[in-house]
Design a protein around this motif. Structure first.
Motif, PDB file in Angstrom:
ATOM      1  N   GLU A 134      -7.182  53.902  28.226  1.00 43.40           N
ATOM      2  CA  GLU A 134      -8.396  54.553  28.861  1.00 43.40           C
ATOM      3  C   GLU A 134      -8.637  54.504  30.146  1.00 43.40           C
ATOM      4  O   GLU A 134      -8.892  55.373  30.703  1.00 43.40           O
ATOM      5  CB  GLU A 134      -9.333  53.742  27.757  1.00 43.40           C
ATOM      6  N   ARG A 135      -8.658  53.207  30.701  1.00 44.01           N
ATOM      7  CA  ARG A 135      -8.883  53.174  31.950  1.00 44.01           C
ATOM      8  C   ARG A 135      -7.903  54.081  32.946  1.00 44.01           C
ATOM      9  O   ARG A 135      -8.263  54.884  34.025  1.00 44.01           O
ATOM     10  CB  ARG A 135      -8.491  51.740  32.559  1.00 44.01           C
ATOM     11  N   LEU A 136      -6.557  54.151  32.593  1.00 45.01           N
ATOM     12  CA  LEU A 136      -5.582  55.066  33.370  1.00 45.01           C
ATOM     13  C   LEU A 136      -5.910  56.472  33.088  1.00 45.01           C
ATOM     14  O   LEU A 136      -5.921  57.446  34.024  1.00 45.01           O
ATOM     15  CB  LEU A 136      -4.073  54.805  32.732  1.00 45.01           C
ATOM     16  N   ARG A 137      -6.544  56.915  31.896  1.00 44.01           N
ATOM     17  CA  ARG A 137      -6.760  58.158  31.699  1.00 44.01           C
ATOM     18  C   ARG A 137      -8.040  58.835  32.307  1.00 44.01           C
ATOM     19  O   ARG A 137      -8.119  59.965  33.123  1.00 44.01           O
ATOM     20  CB  ARG A 137      -7.083  58.232  30.259  1.00 44.01           C
ATOM     21  N   LEU A 138      -9.044  57.808  32.568  1.00 44.58           N
ATOM     22  CA  LEU A 138     -10.134  58.193  33.285  1.00 44.58           C
ATOM     23  C   LEU A 138     -10.031  58.194  34.791  1.00 44.58           C
ATOM     24  O   LEU A 138     -10.556  58.914  35.624  1.00 44.58           O
ATOM     25  CB  LEU A 138     -11.306  56.895  33.078  1.00 44.58           C
ATOM     26  N   GLU A 139      -8.981  57.154  35.458  1.00 44.08           N
ATOM     27  CA  GLU A 139      -8.577  57.439  36.800  1.00 44.08           C
ATOM     28  C   GLU A 139      -8.041  58.581  37.104  1.00 44.08           C
ATOM     29  O   GLU A 139      -8.048  59.261  38.077  1.00 44.08           O
ATOM     30  CB  GLU A 139      -7.733  56.275  37.205  1.00 44.08           C
ATOM     31  N   CYS A 140      -6.838  58.945  36.094  1.00 43.76           N
ATOM     32  CA  CYS A 140      -6.248  60.487  36.125  1.00 43.76           C
ATOM     33  C   CYS A 140      -7.447  61.612  36.521  1.00 43.76           C
ATOM     34  O   CYS A 140      -7.200  62.397  36.956  1.00 43.76           O
ATOM     35  CB  CYS A 140      -5.346  60.706  35.173  1.00 43.76           C
ATOM     36  N   LEU A 141      -8.266  61.409  35.233  1.00 46.04           N
ATOM     37  CA  LEU A 141      -9.354  62.453  35.122  1.00 46.04           C
ATOM     38  C   LEU A 141     -10.177  62.401  36.609  1.00 46.04           C
ATOM     39  O   LEU A 141     -10.498  63.582  37.110  1.00 46.04           O
ATOM     40  CB  LEU A 141     -10.286  62.292  34.216  1.00 46.04           C
ATOM     41  N   ALA A 142     -10.587  61.593  37.003  1.00 47.10           N
ATOM     42  CA  ALA A 142     -11.402  61.457  38.286  1.00 47.10           C
ATOM     43  C   ALA A 142     -10.508  62.158  39.576  1.00 47.10           C
ATOM     44  O   ALA A 142     -11.141  62.708  40.259  1.00 47.10           O
ATOM     45  CB  ALA A 142     -11.725  60.039  38.499  1.00 47.10           C
ATOM     46  N   ARG A 143      -9.066  61.635  39.602  1.00 44.89           N
ATOM     47  CA  ARG A 143      -8.465  62.194  40.599  1.00 44.89           C
ATOM     48  C   ARG A 143      -8.323  63.916  40.278  1.00 44.89           C
ATOM     49  O   ARG A 143      -8.440  64.525  41.460  1.00 44.89           O
ATOM     50  CB  ARG A 143      -7.028  61.800  40.549  1.00 44.89           C
ATOM     51  N   ARG A 148     -10.205  69.209  42.531  1.00 49.43           N
ATOM     52  CA  ARG A 148     -10.969  70.563  42.451  1.00 49.43           C
ATOM     53  C   ARG A 148     -12.198  70.476  43.212  1.00 49.43           C
ATOM     54  O   ARG A 148     -12.666  71.630  43.599  1.00 49.43           O
ATOM     55  CB  ARG A 148     -11.433  70.550  40.760  1.00 49.43           C
ATOM     56  N   LEU A 149     -13.025  69.478  43.518  1.00 53.93           N
ATOM     57  CA  LEU A 149     -14.070  69.380  44.459  1.00 53.93           C
ATOM     58  C   LEU A 149     -13.794  69.779  45.739  1.00 53.93           C
ATOM     59  O   LEU A 149     -14.415  70.433  46.620  1.00 53.93           O
ATOM     60  CB  LEU A 149     -14.812  68.052  44.070  1.00 53.93           C
ATOM     61  N   GLN A 150     -12.519  69.094  46.167  1.00 54.71           N
ATOM     62  CA  GLN A 150     -12.291  69.433  47.519  1.00 54.71           C
ATOM     63  C   GLN A 150     -11.650  70.779  47.650  1.00 54.71           C
ATOM     64  O   GLN A 150     -11.978  71.247  48.992  1.00 54.71           O
ATOM     65  CB  GLN A 150     -11.015  68.673  47.882  1.00 54.71           C
ATOM     66  N   GLU A 151     -11.147  71.565  46.634  1.00 56.01           N
ATOM     67  CA  GLU A 151     -10.828  72.847  46.810  1.00 56.01           C
ATOM     68  C   GLU A 151     -12.254  73.836  46.968  1.00 56.01           C
ATOM     69  O   GLU A 151     -12.216  74.698  47.639  1.00 56.01           O
ATOM     70  CB  GLU A 151     -10.114  73.435  45.665  1.00 56.01           C
ATOM     71  N   LEU A 152     -13.351  73.401  46.352  1.00 54.15           N
ATOM     72  CA  LEU A 152     -14.530  74.057  46.356  1.00 54.15           C
ATOM     73  C   LEU A 152     -15.225  73.768  47.680  1.00 54.15           C
ATOM     74  O   LEU A 152     -16.351  74.325  47.901  1.00 54.15           O
ATOM     75  CB  LEU A 152     -15.191  73.617  45.037  1.00 54.15           C
ATOM     76  N   ASN A 153     -15.027  72.612  48.262  1.00 56.08           N
ATOM     77  CA  ASN A 153     -16.031  71.954  49.179  1.00 56.08           C
ATOM     78  C   ASN A 153     -16.069  73.004  50.324  1.00 56.08           C
ATOM     79  O   ASN A 153     -17.132  72.959  51.015  1.00 56.08           O
ATOM     80  CB  ASN A 153     -15.230  70.786  50.070  1.00 56.08           C
ATOM     81  N   ALA A 154     -15.084  74.120  50.599  1.00 58.05           N
ATOM     82  CA  ALA A 154     -15.534  74.808  51.904  1.00 58.05           C
ATOM     83  C   ALA A 154     -16.563  75.800  51.756  1.00 58.05           C
ATOM     84  O   ALA A 154     -17.064  76.246  52.464  1.00 58.05           O
ATOM     85  CB  ALA A 154     -13.915  75.664  52.114  1.00 58.05           C
TER      86      ALA A 154
END
Length: 457
Positions: A134-143, A148-154
């Motif tokens: 579950e921890r690995l799943r959450l880390e992958c989800l966060a990445r 996605r946030l970086q792509e939208l940042n501009a």
């Protein structure tokens, strides 16, 4: 109408060259929700692992041809997510050491085994495996979400007005939390501790306060960075061994527990260590968690260590945990005031607590304000609208739901302050941040700021 069979929750592979041992293991586990496979030797086991996904391998140490240690070493290399347990006799110490070093086994069990203990160890192993996945799943989800946030940042400023309040909250919270998560493993541990707190009521979420106390002690008495980091991680995860408790047991003060409840309570420090033992960066913190309920007079648990045989960090962690939990009503049947808690700690110095350490701890606590911020004139308590670029956080900032937003030591920028104000507005709350005055920066920080101003000019 036939009875519905229990849902299978894990797949186990039992390996032994003796048929009667395999039959005995199958009998012990037949009522458990496991899918069982058997193999009479190492080669057969590896062939089966190539064909079937296996969660846990239990292997005998002594087998003709490939022994258990060699088998589990190959399992570790080829299927590292598969947990490994070794069955060993008292004469098999060489094989056991090989299995620990090369197979990195979860546990070893001596023959003859206790049936209840064997089932319990398997339950614990699978629970740990589930939490790690579950921890690995959450880390992958966060990445993924951060990318996605970086792509939208501009174009974030144009898009933010088109998003709902829920998306604003999620985006900013992930952005702030993820950037700080990468700064240090200690911060990552504190974020993971917030997941532990989801099982607890708000008033019993003590991790943040315990972290603040041990950090204050480390700063006051200038503990080295490694010790300070281990203490902070242990403070964040000291109650991880309580995750399997039911709500009724979680809500009971520890001094009111009896029989089965008290027995489970005495197991949680060792269970906490076992859940962390395969994560190398937190193994030292896990050792502190194991021993934080030991007593100076040797009547604590789980190992009845006494005096200086108890690790120093564990002695300090016990003082900090007791100080906070006494005030939260988690030890006695009523909540103590701050002063009452310190008086009780002083009363039991030499019995529960290291006398010299206890004296320094009480002196420290008397210099802390009720919200655990040091009475330091260089620290200001400000709302978001009074923040200025260049200020440095003097303590962690958490959202209303307990999630870490910014960690201590973060230098504030104009963009970051604006994001905090937007997040605060979307959440409908107000935050107070504890920051250091710009003039209280270190010479190195002042030099860096001067260089930055020169570049800007």
């Amino acid at each position: 109408m036939s009875m519905r069979e229990p849902e299978v929750v894990a797949t186990l592979l039992l390996v032994d060259d003796e048929v009667n041992i395999l039959n005995s293991l199958r009998r012990i586990l037949r009522s458990e929700p496991y899918r069982l496979f058997t193999a009479s030797g190492g080669e057969a086991a590896l062939a089966l692992l190539d064909q079937q996904p296996i969660d846990l391998v239990i292997s005998d140490a002594r087998m003709p041809g490939m022994d258990g240690a060699t088998l589990l070493a190959q399992v570790q290399q080829r299927w590292p997510e598969c947990l490994r347990i070794l069955l060993t006799g008292y004469a098999d110490i060489t094989t056991t050491v090989k299995a620990i070093n090369e197979g990195q086994i979860y546990r070893y069990i001596s023959k003859p085994w206790d049936d209840h203990e064997l089932r319990s160890i398997i339950h614990q192993a699978l629970a740990f495996q589930h939490s790690e996945r579950e921890r690995l799943r959450l880390e992958c989800l966060a990445r993924e979400q951060n990318e996605r946030l970086q792509e939208l940042n501009a174009t974030l400023e144009q898009r933010v007005h088109d998003r709902t309040a829920e998306l604003e909250q999620t985006a900013d919270m992930l952005d702030l939390a993820y950037v700080e998560l990468r700064r240090s493993y200690v911060t990552a541990t504190e974020v993971f501790a917030n997941l532990v707190n989801q099982r607890l009521t708000r008033e019993r979420q003590t991790n943040t306060q315990v972290i603040a106390v041990v950090k204050a002690y480390a700063e006051r008495y200038q503990l080295d960075d490694r010790t300070s980091n281990d203490l902070a991680m242990a403070a964040a995860l000291y109650n991880i061994g309580k995750l399997a408790w039911d709500d009724e047991l979680l809500g009971q003060p520890s001094d009111l527990l009896y029989k089965e409840g008290r027995a489970r309570y005495r197991q949680y420090p060792a269970l906490g260590e076992s859940l962390l033992m395969t994560l190398e960066p937190v193994q030292d913190a896990g050792r502190l968690i194991r021993h934080h309920q030991e007593r100076w007079d040797g009547n604590g648990f789980p190992d009845r260590l006494a005096g200086e045989a108890i690790p120093l960090g564990a002695r300090l962690l016990k003082l900090s945990v007791d100080f906070i939990e006494l005030q939260c009503g988690m030890i006695l049947d009523r909540k103590l005031t701050r002063d009452e808690a310190l008086l009780l700690i002083k009363k039991y110095t030499g019995r529960l607590y290291d006398p010299e350490l206890c004296s320094r701890f009480i002196e420290l606590c008397n210099s802390l304000t009720p919200d655990l911020v040091l009475t330091d004139v260089s620290i200001l308590a400000l709302d978001t609208r009074r923040l200025e670029p260049g200020m440095v956080l003097a303590r962690d900032l958490h959202a209303e739901n307990g999630m870490l937003l910014l960690n201590e030591g973060k230098s504030l920028t104009s963009a970051l302050i604006n994001k905090l104000m937007v997040f605060e507005a979307s959440e409908g709350g107000r935050y107070t941040l504890f920051v250091r005055k710009p003039e209280s920066q270190t010479p190195a920080q002042e030099g860096a700021q001067s260089d930055q101003n020169s570049v800007s000019g």
